[in-house]
Design a protein around this motif. Structure first.
Motif, mmCIF file in Angstrom:
data_model
loop_
_atom_site.group_PDB
_atom_site.id
_atom_site.type_symbol
_atom_site.label_atom_id
_atom_site.label_comp_id
_atom_site.label_asym_id
_atom_site.label_seq_id
_atom_site.Cartn_x
_atom_site.Cartn_y
_atom_site.Cartn_z
ATOM 1 N N GLU A 1 1.122 2.067 -7.492
ATOM 2 C CA GLU A 1 -0.157 2.754 -6.898
ATOM 3 C C GLU A 1 -1.482 2.061 -7.265
ATOM 4 O O GLU A 1 -2.450 1.807 -6.331
ATOM 5 N N LYS B 1 -1.729 -0.728 -4.488
ATOM 6 C CA LYS B 1 -1.981 -0.181 -3.331
ATOM 7 C C LYS B 1 -3.478 -0.097 -3.086
ATOM 8 O O LYS B 1 -3.959 -0.074 -2.135
ATOM 9 N N GLU C 1 -6.132 -1.663 -0.597
ATOM 10 C CA GLU C 1 -6.930 -0.683 0.378
ATOM 11 C C GLU C 1 -8.517 -1.217 0.096
ATOM 12 O O GLU C 1 -8.979 -1.125 1.234
#
Length: 862
Positions: free
Chosen positions: A356, A359, A363
């Motif tokens: 997570e 990620k 981004e």
């Protein structure tokens, strides 16, 4: 220029009072003031010594010396002796109970706030001073821990009512066993005069700082400004700043000063290329282990091309992008916190959490679009055209000042040690060394702070104190050369973490503050500095010889960083308490700065009301597109100046020893004076505060409710400003309530004015002496009622027979009290109409004229 020391010594001999007994006396284990026991069970190793016996010479101005020496009988020094030497000594000064006190203590390394109680056991750790009420003699006593030799001191709680003092050097190599003057104690019948007298005495004794009366504040103190912090955080860059300043100008309020906050420096993380900037930083916290690798601006500022923002091909800028980056960075921060919390709770498989985190990182990098990563590195840029006069910070500041005519000052942010993590060793010509951080045990009683955690984690790249002069001059001379007119110096209280091998915290601080003061005098006209994260006695007692302005509150938090949904409201009242009570002592050294806020915040008006009468500058940290211009126009004139009060705002006497945060009954009232009147602001700050057990500031939702209070003209301490003393002697006053829009009269003997203040709201009371003109006319000018500080708009006032002549700055509705209607009214020499009603309201509209810098001249003929 100071007189030679032998001349000063003779001054003291001449000025010694004629055998006047000191008002304090220590005998039979009691410290008495005017024969009233103040402290009992005073240990036998504690001493009290008169001012004159300790202070023999001083470099203070003669006028200050004379004033202090004439009042020396009202104070003296406390000391103590121990059997063994140590770098940290704790001793009781005696005990007291059943007496109200108000104090200031450090709740974080860098921030201080108010605390009240009734005994020595109620003190908090790291108490910077305590004022004790002595009603038997209608007086107040202040105990001020100070420095002696290489030690500094603070008060702390003891058992059974004992007030303890802790003296520490900050280095195990620096020890002592006795002190003659580790605290100063003083008595006065007036609590505000008490602080002036006490800190003046300490100034004369220590010779290590100057009083605010000896210095000039920076010019921006009378102006409106914009700080980039909440608008961009670390993503700040030229195009965003340009569009931000333009929004204000287009909205009719031109900033007169700009603060480019954290994010402009050349910093990087250990392990990276020593000459390449860190990439994709957004939130405060991500930069706190980074170090300065160059005194020049970072790449995103260095690549700015002169004239690019005004030409036909100005670079594209998405005003939504900063908020999008900030939102994504918050998501990444939440994912990292979730991972760390899981690890602390014993979870061994953190793979899902790591996925997570990665990620969110990816981004965020994609949102930056590789714009930083794709640019030439700092190293590669050193020989390109970016070094010319038409590139970089110099070109940017030149363009800003050329296109925004009212912009007088551009400040930039930096940490005391350079960056949060100091200076990177080997990256500059300076001798910098990574020094591990060691926190004083006294800070164990303070609030957990992300900044402290990160700084301790990364250590500090400390420039050797022998090079402090060179360090600041190298940094500031470059900034001055590229058009920067001042600096906001932050993260000031890190020196105490790294003083072990540098002679202790006092010696290290003296070296750094001396270097900073020298550079300020040389590069920024002696005044161009705002101090921040500095609310500890080390700084005020050693760092304010030249520095004349600083923050008196914690940061403006637009929401609770720990997630309390009510924090968007209750944190705002906490901020006002910090500012109001800290000004009691900080205002003796510096011009209090109440910090920025956001004009579109839910509690923006609440903040605006306090800033209007705080007596300092007004500045905001609005995001692009996030402005309430109607609100700002109640604070700021069209030319970017402000109707500033003449003093700095302070709490009124009746709430000095109260808890305006969570006692469910006390309103914060602050007083100030204008040139021709006085003002009282009543603010409902109830709903949060310090919890000693949890060692944090938290919400007390049951206190967030309407509170009743009262206001009177005597709430204003007129005599604290010499020029205002006569205003406090009037027979009758006109009173105007800004929010209720009410006008009436009162006297010093009238009943109190009752009020009920809703949560997170306020009322401002303007008091103006009524002048009798002839036999029948009673008159008092209120000011512009469309401004929060309406009385601050009145620049000059004169009475000529039965005529009133008033000079007013600003645009809007002028109001005066007049018991009869004038015969005629002239505005700038021409007769104009006006409105008058039998309740005494006399009004007319004033336009803004650029030619007269907004000044209107009114003549009322009765």
């Amino acid at each position: 220029m100071a007189p030679p020391s032998d001349a000063i010594n003779s001054i003291f001999n001449v000025l010694k009072p004629s055998k006047r007994d000191n008002l304090f006396e220590l005998f039979d284990d009691k410290l008495c003031v005017r024969n009233v026991p103040l402290l009992t069970e005073v240990p036998g190793n504690v001493t009290f010594k008169s001012f004159s016996s300790i202070c023999q010479t001083s470099e203070a101005p003669l006028s200050v010396i004379r004033r202090v020496e004439s009042l020396a009988y009202k104070g003296g020094f406390l000391g103590f002796k121990k059997g063994e030497s140590s770098d940290r000594l704790i001793n009781s000064l005696g005990k007291f109970s059943g007496r109200d006190f108000v104090s200031i203590f450090r709740f974080k390394t860098w921030w201080s706030t108010q605390w009240v109680g009734k005994s020595g056991s109620d003190f908090q750790m790291e108490t910077q001073w305590a004022m004790i009420s002595v009603p038997e003699i209608r007086s107040y006593v202040v105990i001020i821990p100070i420095t002696e030799g290489k030690f500094r001191s603070a008060l702390q709680p003891g058992l059974n009512g004992h007030a303890m003092i802790c003296a520490e050097s900050g280095s195990t190599k620096v020890k002592a066993s006795s002190f003659d003057a580790i605290a100063y104690i003083h008595v006065s019948e007036n609590p505000y005069t008490l602080m002036k007298e006490a800190y003046s005495a300490v100034r004369v004794h220590l010779n290590s700082f100057k009083l605010i009366e000896e210095k000039s504040p920076p010019p921006l103190v009378n102006k409106f400004g914009w700080c980039t912090w909440d608008a961009f955080y670390l993503t700040v860059e030229p195009a965003g700043i340009w569009h931000g300043v333009k929004e204000f100008a287009d909205g009719g309020i031109s900033p007169r000063f700009l603060i480019i906050d954290d994010g402009w420096q050349s910093i990087n993380i250990d392990g990276q290329d020593p000459h390449e900037d860190a990439k994709n930083l957004v939130l405060g916290g991500t930069q706190m282990t980074a170090r300065l690798h160059s005194f020049e601006e970072c790449e995103k500022f260095r690549k700015y091309k002169g004239g690019s923002m005004t030409g036909p091909n100005s670079p594209p800028f998405d005003p939504k992008k900063p908020k999008m980056l900030i939102s994504k960075a918050i998501e990444l921060e939440a994912a990292e916190k979730a991972r760390d919390k899981a690890a602390q709770s014993g979870v061994t498989d953190l793979s899902q959490y790591e996925i997570e985190v990665e990620k969110r990182k990816k981004e965020l990098e994609e949102m930056f679009g590789g714009e930083e990563g794709g640019n030439p590195s700092s190293k590669g840029c050193s020989s390109c055209s970016c070094k010319s006069e038409n590139f970089g910070m110099k070109a940017f500041t030149r363009d800003l000042k050329a296109n925004f005519k009212g912009l007088d000052d551009i400040y930039v942010w930096h940490a005391l040690a350079g960056a949060w993590g100091g200076v990177r060793p080997g990256a500059t010509p300076l001798n910098a060394k990574i020094v591990p951080c060691k926190l004083s045990p006294g800070l164990d009683g303070t609030m957990t702070d992300l900044a402290v955690v990160k700084i301790v984690e990364g250590s500090i790249g400390l420039v050797h104190p022998d090079q402090a002069d060179e360090f600041y001059d190298m940094m500031h001379s470059y900034l001055a050369k590229v058009g920067i007119t001042g600096v906001k110096v932050d993260v000031i209280h890190t020196l105490e973490y790294v003083s072990e091998d540098y002679g202790g915290r006092v010696e290290l601080s003296k070296a750094y503050y001396k270097g900073l003061s020298k550079s300020l005098a040389k590069n920024f006209n002696g005044t161009g500095l705002i101090s921040s994260m500095q609310q500890c006695n080390d700084f005020f007692l050693m760092g304010t010889e030249q520095i004349s302005m600083g923050r008196v509150g914690d940061d403006f938090w637009f929401q609770d960083p720990n997630g309390d949904p009510m924090g968007v409201y209750w944190l705002q009242g906490v901020h006002m308490i910090h500012c109001a009570y800290n000004s009691m002592w900080m205002g003796q050294f510096i011009q209090p700065d109440w910090d920025m806020f956001q004009s579109d915040h839910l509690c923006a008006k609440f903040h605006a009301g306090s800033r209007a009468i705080c007596g300092g500058p007004v500045y905001v940290s609005d995001s692009l597109g996030g402005h309430d211009f109607d609100l700002l126009k109640k604070l700021v004139f069209p030319d970017g100046t402000i109707p500033k009060c003449q003093h700095f705002a302070l709490p009124t006497r009746d709430c000095l020893f109260k808890n305006p945060l969570f006692d469910s009954k006390t309103i914060l009232k602050i007083w100030n004076v204008n040139k021709y009147g006085g003002v009282v602001g009543a603010f409902n700050c109830q709903g949060a505060g310090w919890d000693p057990k949890e060692q944090r500031i938290k919400g007390y939702s049951h206190c967030y409710k309407p509170i009743s209070s009262s206001v009177r003209v005597s709430d204003i301490e007129w005599d604290q400003k010499k020029e205002a003393t006569e205003l406090g002697e009037a027979e009758e006053y006109a009173v105007y309530l800004t929010e209720a829009e009410k006008l009436f009269t009162t006297t010093n003997n009238s009943n109190d004015i009752s009020i009920v203040i809703q949560s997170s709201t306020f009322e401002i009371f303007t008091f103006v002496p009524i002048k009798k003109l002839g036999r029948a006319v009673k008159f008092a000018p209120i000011g512009l009622t469309n401004m929060f500080n309406c009385g601050g708009c009145i620049q000059e006032l004169a009475y000529n027979g039965t005529n009133a002549e008033i000079e007013v700055k600003g645009e809007g509705n002028f109001l005066a009290y007049s018991n009869v209607s004038p015969k005629k009214c002239y505005l700038n020499g021409s007769e104009v109409g006006f409105e008058w009603s039998e309740n005494g309201k006399l009004g007319l509209f004033l336009p803004w004229s650029e030619e007269t810098e907004g000044i209107s001249n009114i003549t009322l003929v009765f």
